[in-house]
Design a protein around this motif. Structure first.
Motif, PDB file in Angstrom:
ATOM      1  N   GLY A   1      62.664  29.550  54.601  1.00  0.00           N
ATOM      2  CA  GLY A   1      63.785  30.114  55.331  1.00  0.00           C
ATOM      3  C   GLY A   1      64.245  29.133  56.402  1.00  0.00           C
ATOM      4  N   GLU A   2      64.197  29.562  57.651  1.00  0.00           N
ATOM      5  CA  GLU A   2      64.604  28.704  58.754  1.00  0.00           C
ATOM      6  C   GLU A   2      63.409  28.013  59.400  1.00  0.00           C
ATOM      7  OE1 GLU A   2      66.732  31.235  61.377  1.00  0.00           O
ATOM      8  OE2 GLU A   2      68.507  31.341  60.105  1.00  0.00           O
ATOM      9  N   ALA A   3      62.229  28.240  58.870  1.00  0.00           N
ATOM     10  CA  ALA A   3      61.014  27.687  59.477  1.00  0.00           C
ATOM     11  C   ALA A   3      60.368  26.674  58.539  1.00  0.00           C
ATOM     12  CB  ALA A   3      60.033  28.820  59.807  1.00  0.00           C
ATOM     13  N   TRP A   4      59.347  25.992  59.052  1.00  0.00           N
ATOM     14  CA  TRP A   4      58.526  25.068  58.255  1.00  0.00           C
ATOM     15  C   TRP A   4      57.087  25.558  58.319  1.00  0.00           C
ATOM     16  CZ3 TRP A   4      60.609  21.044  55.530  1.00  0.00           C
ATOM     17  CH2 TRP A   4      61.915  20.650  55.852  1.00  0.00           C
ATOM     18  N   ARG A   5      56.400  25.488  57.180  1.00  0.00           N
ATOM     19  CA  ARG A   5      55.008  25.936  57.120  1.00  0.00           C
ATOM     20  C   ARG A   5      54.125  24.807  56.622  1.00  0.00           C
ATOM     21  NH1 ARG A   5      52.060  30.464  57.443  1.00  0.00           N
ATOM     22  NH2 ARG A   5      53.957  31.591  57.950  1.00  0.00           N
ATOM     23  N   ILE A   6      53.052  24.533  57.370  1.00  0.00           N
ATOM     24  CA  ILE A   6      52.062  23.530  56.989  1.00  0.00           C
ATOM     25  C   ILE A   6      50.940  24.233  56.239  1.00  0.00           C
ATOM     26  CG2 ILE A   6      50.464  21.772  57.847  1.00  0.00           C
ATOM     27  CD1 ILE A   6      52.192  21.547  60.326  1.00  0.00           C
ATOM     28  N   THR A   7      50.586  23.720  55.061  1.00  0.00           N
ATOM     29  CA  THR A   7      49.543  24.327  54.238  1.00  0.00           C
ATOM     30  C   THR A   7      48.561  23.262  53.781  1.00  0.00           C
ATOM     31  OG1 THR A   7      51.118  25.980  53.415  1.00  0.00           O
ATOM     32  CG2 THR A   7      49.067  25.717  52.194  1.00  0.00           C
ATOM     33  N   ASP A   8      47.282  23.492  54.011  1.00  0.00           N
ATOM     34  CA  ASP A   8      46.245  22.615  53.481  1.00  0.00           C
ATOM     35  C   ASP A   8      46.079  22.934  51.997  1.00  0.00           C
ATOM     36  OD1 ASP A   8      43.707  20.812  54.295  1.00  0.00           O
ATOM     37  OD2 ASP A   8      43.111  22.291  52.796  1.00  0.00           O
ATOM     38  N   THR A   9      46.136  21.904  51.147  1.00  0.00           N
ATOM     39  CA  THR A   9      46.073  22.121  49.697  1.00  0.00           C
ATOM     40  C   THR A   9      44.676  21.825  49.157  1.00  0.00           C
ATOM     41  OG1 THR A   9      47.027  19.907  49.441  1.00  0.00           O
ATOM     42  CG2 THR A   9      48.518  21.758  49.235  1.00  0.00           C
TER      43      THR A   9
ATOM     44  N   ARG B   1      43.801  19.632  60.542  1.00  0.00           N
ATOM     45  CA  ARG B   1      43.785  20.174  61.904  1.00  0.00           C
ATOM     46  C   ARG B   1      45.186  20.109  62.488  1.00  0.00           C
ATOM     47  NH1 ARG B   1      38.874  21.314  63.881  1.00  0.00           N
ATOM     48  NH2 ARG B   1      37.094  20.560  62.681  1.00  0.00           N
ATOM     49  N   PHE B   2      45.593  21.221  63.069  1.00  0.00           N
ATOM     50  CA  PHE B   2      46.924  21.389  63.646  1.00  0.00           C
ATOM     51  C   PHE B   2      46.755  21.570  65.155  1.00  0.00           C
ATOM     52  CE2 PHE B   2      50.403  24.279  64.901  1.00  0.00           C
ATOM     53  CZ  PHE B   2      51.496  23.595  64.431  1.00  0.00           C
ATOM     54  N   ASP B   3      47.136  20.528  65.919  1.00  0.00           N
ATOM     55  CA  ASP B   3      46.908  20.528  67.369  1.00  0.00           C
ATOM     56  C   ASP B   3      45.442  20.825  67.698  1.00  0.00           C
ATOM     57  OD1 ASP B   3      49.480  19.825  67.986  1.00  0.00           O
ATOM     58  OD2 ASP B   3      50.168  21.873  68.344  1.00  0.00           O
ATOM     59  N   GLY B   4      44.539  20.213  66.917  1.00  0.00           N
ATOM     60  CA  GLY B   4      43.116  20.329  67.173  1.00  0.00           C
ATOM     61  C   GLY B   4      42.435  21.510  66.528  1.00  0.00           C
ATOM     62  N   VAL B   5      43.181  22.401  65.886  1.00  0.00           N
ATOM     63  CA  VAL B   5      42.613  23.610  65.283  1.00  0.00           C
ATOM     64  C   VAL B   5      42.659  23.473  63.761  1.00  0.00           C
ATOM     65  CG1 VAL B   5      42.795  26.104  65.046  1.00  0.00           C
ATOM     66  CG2 VAL B   5      43.358  25.017  67.224  1.00  0.00           C
ATOM     67  N   LYS B   6      41.525  23.666  63.098  1.00  0.00           N
ATOM     68  CA  LYS B   6      41.471  23.587  61.644  1.00  0.00           C
ATOM     69  C   LYS B   6      42.200  24.778  61.039  1.00  0.00           C
ATOM     70  CE  LYS B   6      38.303  22.549  57.839  1.00  0.00           C
ATOM     71  NZ  LYS B   6      36.897  22.315  57.462  1.00  0.00           N
ATOM     72  N   ILE B   7      43.106  24.521  60.113  1.00  0.00           N
ATOM     73  CA  ILE B   7      43.951  25.576  59.562  1.00  0.00           C
ATOM     74  C   ILE B   7      43.924  25.572  58.041  1.00  0.00           C
ATOM     75  CG2 ILE B   7      45.546  25.477  61.528  1.00  0.00           C
ATOM     76  CD1 ILE B   7      47.471  23.974  59.470  1.00  0.00           C
ATOM     77  N   LEU B   8      44.296  26.716  57.474  1.00  0.00           N
ATOM     78  CA  LEU B   8      44.660  26.801  56.069  1.00  0.00           C
ATOM     79  C   LEU B   8      46.172  26.761  55.943  1.00  0.00           C
ATOM     80  CD1 LEU B   8      42.180  29.544  54.785  1.00  0.00           C
ATOM     81  CD2 LEU B   8      42.009  27.065  54.531  1.00  0.00           C
ATOM     82  N   ALA B   9      46.863  27.422  56.903  1.00  0.00           N
ATOM     83  CA  ALA B   9      48.318  27.399  56.952  1.00  0.00           C
ATOM     84  C   ALA B   9      48.749  27.746  58.367  1.00  0.00           C
ATOM     85  CB  ALA B   9      48.926  28.384  55.955  1.00  0.00           C
ATOM     86  N   ALA B  10      49.866  27.187  58.790  1.00  0.00           N
ATOM     87  CA  ALA B  10      50.407  27.465  60.123  1.00  0.00           C
ATOM     88  C   ALA B  10      51.885  27.152  60.132  1.00  0.00           C
ATOM     89  CB  ALA B  10      49.678  26.639  61.178  1.00  0.00           C
ATOM     90  N   GLU B  11      52.615  27.828  61.014  1.00  0.00           N
ATOM     91  CA  GLU B  11      54.047  27.596  61.133  1.00  0.00           C
ATOM     92  C   GLU B  11      54.320  26.502  62.148  1.00  0.00           C
ATOM     93  OE1 GLU B  11      57.969  30.081  62.487  1.00  0.00           O
ATOM     94  OE2 GLU B  11      56.543  31.064  61.140  1.00  0.00           O
ATOM     95  N   LEU B  12      55.233  25.611  61.786  1.00  0.00           N
ATOM     96  CA  LEU B  12      55.598  24.497  62.644  1.00  0.00           C
ATOM     97  C   LEU B  12      56.891  24.852  63.370  1.00  0.00           C
ATOM     98  CD1 LEU B  12      55.235  21.494  63.533  1.00  0.00           C
ATOM     99  CD2 LEU B  12      56.603  20.872  61.534  1.00  0.00           C
TER     100      LEU B  12
END
Length: 465
Positions: free
Chosen positions: A85-93, A100-111
């Motif tokens: 949509g209007e956002a971006w999503r980071i996904t670990d594949t 790590r997203f800003d130091g936090v380990k993620i599976l998915a997060a919105e940018l």
């Protein structure tokens, strides 16, 4: 259904975009690109910058990625950043060392703004940036049987037009119910092979022992039960198009054989030595994340590259909620009930539909519209509340969590049980890498019953070798 964080805090009316149509019939769209600053690769400082203008940016160590990092601690397909949509999503594949997203380990997060990604021993700073100019894209409410006026669908329509005019093989990926089969049909209908044969093979519904014969054919006596010669799907599609649905379900041991056929355009029937030349365009579709499957060794890397010469992503309905009024109107026209459009297309009903995530995507919305027409009742719309949807559509429960009296008890119970089974079995099978026996032992339930439930809900299970 748990609320999606991307929509928290938004007022419903803001979900419906206002289109800006130009004199030439095209739409004015202000595009957003991703700006990358590669700060460190494999522990060594660098100052490389990269701009990306597409909808899905893949990051990893393999040269086919959009952002390639020469770091042995980074997986071939490490992560991706996709426009939703209007956002971006980071996904670990499914990377080996995680994202790590800003130091936090993620599976998915919105940018939302600038962020620092740590991938293995490398660091990348990424930020969505407006390009500063307006792009013109075609504005059409439909592309054949595909319907949508959202930016993401208009961009897909424009890409489909170019892909259909070529002879290149295509990989269509997206969640179940998004319309991957319709995308394939429209590509075929607009191609030079439109008058040729179209053969469909559902790789997920064929017994593993029969897939090779289904694809390549066999001669009489090639195996037990082969009492006559049979041509396979590739031969049947000669001069036309072969649609391999659910390609992610293809057994691993057959993937090299498929790769050889795609590269050589020659096929050999089971039990025969003679090769047959074929002229076939291949369109494959999957609801699986094949990049994740490659990282886990469940799908061959070389076959993925061969299939994904052009990869078309069909967006989920939750990423194009502004298309719901048009979709509802289209469904009502298909079933010949335009007379109820004013009730279903009322502002309050539409806003209610736009506050539901539609995990079954366009297919679920279509079922919801048809059931509403048959029952002559539209479930009252509510905001996302984590409750179970009734009649396949927006949640119809009261704030206290109790079903409304108008809802049949049996239907409400079946919906609740189905939602629980999906929510329980999905993470269980993922944790057990699709091993049904291991999952059944862990859940203390019958293995065959678990397998039946997994098939019912389209959950991943590992095939026996």
């Amino acid at each position: 259904m748990p609320p999606r964080s991307d929509f928290n805090g938004r007022d419903a009316p803001t979900l419906v975009k206002q289109m800006s149509t130009l004199e030439d019939g095209r739409r004015a769209v202000e595009l957003v690109r991703l700006h990358f600053v590669v700060e460190r690769v494999a522990g060594k400082a660098t100052s490389e910058t990269v701009d990306f203008d597409g909808d899905v940016c893949r990051i990893g160590s393999h040269p086919s990625n959009d952002l390639v990092l020469d770091d042995p601690t980074i997986s071939r397909f490490h992560c991706r950043i996709a426009r939703e949509g209007e956002a971006w999503r980071i996904t670990d594949t499914g990377s080996k060392n995680g994202t790590r997203f800003d130091g936090v380990k993620i599976l998915a997060a919105e940018l939302d703004a600038e962020a620092l990604l740590s991938l293995g021993n490398s660091t990348v700073r990424v930020k969505p940036v407006k390009r500063g100019h307006i792009s013109r894209i075609p504005s059409s409410p439909a592309f054949g049987s595909l319907v949508g006026q959202s930016d993401t669908m208009q961009r897909l329509f424009a890409l489909l037009e170019r892909v259909a005019a070529s002879e290149i093989d295509v990989l269509v990926h997206g969640e179940s119910g998004t319309g991957k089969e319709l995308v394939a049909s429209e590509v075929v209908a607009r191609s030079a092979r439109a008058d040729g044969p179209v053969v469909v093979v559902d790789c997920g519904s064929i017994s593993p022992s029969l897939v090779e014969s289904e694809l390549f054919g066999h001669v009489r006596g090639a195996f037990t039960g082969a009492d006559r010669e049979r041509e396979g799907a590739f031969e049947a599609a000669d001069g036309g198009t072969l649609f391999l649905d659910e390609i992610g379900e293809l057994p691993l041991e057959l993937q090299p054989k498929l790769l050889r056929v795609l590269e050589a355009r020659e096929v050999r029937r089971v039990g025969q030595t003679r090769m047959r030349r074929i002229d076939v365009r291949v369109i494959a579709a999957t609801n699986r994340d094949l990049e994740r499957e490659v990282n886990r060794g469940r799908f061959r890397e070389d076959l993925y590259y061969r299939l994904a010469k052009v990869a078309l992503r069909v967006p989920p309905l939750r990423d194009r909620l502004e298309d719901i009024p048009l979709l509802v109107k289209n469904f009502l026209g298909m079933i010949g009930h335009g007379d109820v459009s004013s009730r279903l297309l009322g502002g309050e009903a539409i806003l209610g539909m736009q506050q539901y995530d539609w995990p079954g995507n366009v297919r679920e919305l279509k079922n919801y519209v048809e059931r509403s027409v048959v029952l002559d009742e539209v479930p009252p719309p509510t905001r996302r509340s984590g409750t179970v949807p009734v009649y396949g559509g927006p949640s119809s429960r009261k704030n206290d969590g109790e079903p409304q009296d108008s809802i049949p008890f049996r239907v409400a119970k079946e919906q609740a049980v189905a939602a629980f089974e999906r929510a329980y079995l999905g993470p269980l099978l993922e944790r057990c890498n699709g091993n049904v026996s291991q999952a059944a032992r862990e859940a203390k339930m019958d293995r065959m019953y678990l397998h039946q439930l997994a098939q019912r809900y389209g959950l991943h299970t590992a095939r026996k070798g």
